[in-house]
Design an enzyme around this catalytic site. Structure first.
Site, PDB file in Angstrom:
ATOM      1  N   ASP A   1       5.292  54.358  79.033  1.00 48.05           N
ATOM      2  CA  ASP A   1       4.516  55.049  78.023  1.00 48.05           C
ATOM      3  C   ASP A   1       4.745  56.555  78.082  1.00 48.05           C
ATOM      4  O   ASP A   1       5.350  57.081  79.025  1.00 48.05           O
ATOM      5  CB  ASP A   1       3.022  54.760  78.226  1.00 48.05           C
ATOM      6  CG  ASP A   1       2.660  53.308  77.934  1.00 48.05           C
ATOM      7  OD1 ASP A   1       3.397  52.662  77.161  1.00 48.05           O
ATOM      8  OD2 ASP A   1       1.652  52.830  78.484  1.00 48.05           O
TER       9      ASP A   1
ATOM     10  N   ARG B   1       9.688  49.321  79.260  1.00 49.45           N
ATOM     11  CA  ARG B   1       9.190  50.488  78.539  1.00 49.45           C
ATOM     12  C   ARG B   1       8.242  51.268  79.446  1.00 49.45           C
ATOM     13  O   ARG B   1       7.450  50.673  80.173  1.00 49.45           O
ATOM     14  CB  ARG B   1       8.428  50.067  77.281  1.00 49.45           C
ATOM     15  CG  ARG B   1       9.246  49.275  76.292  1.00 49.45           C
ATOM     16  CD  ARG B   1       8.373  48.832  75.133  1.00 49.45           C
ATOM     17  NE  ARG B   1       9.086  47.986  74.192  1.00 49.45           N
ATOM     18  CZ  ARG B   1       8.535  47.424  73.121  1.00 49.45           C
ATOM     19  NH1 ARG B   1       7.245  47.627  72.872  1.00 49.45           N
ATOM     20  NH2 ARG B   1       9.252  46.683  72.307  1.00 49.45           N
TER      21      ARG B   1
ATOM     22  N   ARG C   1      -1.944  51.228  84.870  1.00 45.54           N
ATOM     23  CA  ARG C   1      -2.998  52.244  84.768  1.00 45.54           C
ATOM     24  C   ARG C   1      -4.377  51.611  84.599  1.00 45.54           C
ATOM     25  O   ARG C   1      -5.382  52.156  85.073  1.00 45.54           O
ATOM     26  CB  ARG C   1      -2.693  53.209  83.623  1.00 45.54           C
ATOM     27  CG  ARG C   1      -1.516  54.131  83.955  1.00 45.54           C
ATOM     28  CD  ARG C   1      -1.414  55.251  82.951  1.00 45.54           C
ATOM     29  NE  ARG C   1      -0.885  54.792  81.678  1.00 45.54           N
ATOM     30  CZ  ARG C   1      -1.234  55.305  80.501  1.00 45.54           C
ATOM     31  NH1 ARG C   1      -2.172  56.249  80.445  1.00 45.54           N
ATOM     32  NH2 ARG C   1      -0.688  54.871  79.393  1.00 45.54           N
TER      33      ARG C   1
END
Length: 242
Positions: free
Chosen positions: A51, A49, A195
């Site tokens: 974001d 996945r 991140r």
């Protein structure tokens, strides 16, 4: 019969890879195009996945179809049908037990930074206005290879069974006097992990965390002790290996 699709996308206008009830996603666009061309509902499973706002220079997904497909022809038609910010490079038949997510042995991300205003980087790199000690940031980054639990960099309340990952690469690279990227490769990644790692390394680079304090953050496994997550638009999924 199982097929792999290899593609890339600019994630700027999407609510991430996965289908969302309140916004468009890359998965929704891909499934819509495949279903239209193959004339039946197609569900794709992605390698992972990303974001909202995150890009992928390489993403892989699989789907099943009962008959033989001309991969190059389907890729050509998909590219005609899909929006300009999604590009399919190939569709290929694979073994029926090959899984886009679970068969992957590693993923590699890069996070991009620039230190001088550049209109051509504003959507793909994070502009910063303070000095960073990249040598210290690389010293801290190398410590990531010594650990296997990255709970400190996992989004709070994320629905994950384990926070264990095996990081094999973590390093900053300079590409010009004003541009850098952080490259990290692992067998798997936690939600928001890259991140959060970059945000914590930036704290080291700014002199707000020592190497020893960074090490304690990793060992503490608490998201509240790590740095803030960096903006999504500068993150790219770059490579997936099988």
């Amino acid at each position: 019969m199982r097929y792999f699709i290899t593609f890339s996308y600019d994630g700027s206008r999407y609510h991430g890879w996965q289908i969302q009830p309140n916004g468009d996603s890359v998965q929704a666009q891909l499934q819509r195009g495949l279903s239209l061309l193959l004339r039946q509902e197609i569900i794709v499973t992605g390698a992972g996945r990303t974001d909202a706002g995150v890009h992928a220079r390489m993403m892989v997904a699989h789907f099943d179809f009962p008959t033989e497909i001309d991969g190059p022809q389907l890729a050509y038609k998909l590219n005609k049908l899909l929006p300009g910010d999604i590009s399919v490079s190939k569709v290929e038949r694979v073994a029926d037990d090959l899984h886009a997510r679970f068969s992957a042995t590693s993923r590699m991300y890069r996070y991009y930074l620039h230190t001088a205003k550049d209109p051509f980087l504003r959507n793909t790199s994070c502009e910063i206005h303070y000095s960073l000690d990249f040598r210290e940031m690389n010293r801290a980054a190398r410590l990531l290879l010594e650990y296997d639990d990255f709970g400190a960099f996992c989004k709070s309340h994320a629905d994950v069974k384990t926070t264990l990952c095996k990081v094999t690469t973590a390093e900053w690279h300079q590409t010009s006097p004003t541009t850098w990227y952080f490259e990290i490769r692992a067998n798997r990644f936690l939600r928001n992990m890259v991140r959060a790692v970059v945000g914590t390394l930036v704290e080291v680079g700014r002199g707000r965390l020592t190497i020893e304090e960074f090490q304690r953050v990793v060992e503490g496994k608490k998201r509240t002790e790590a740095g803030e997550s960096m903006p999504a638009h500068a993150l790219f999924l770059e490579d997936i290996t099988y």
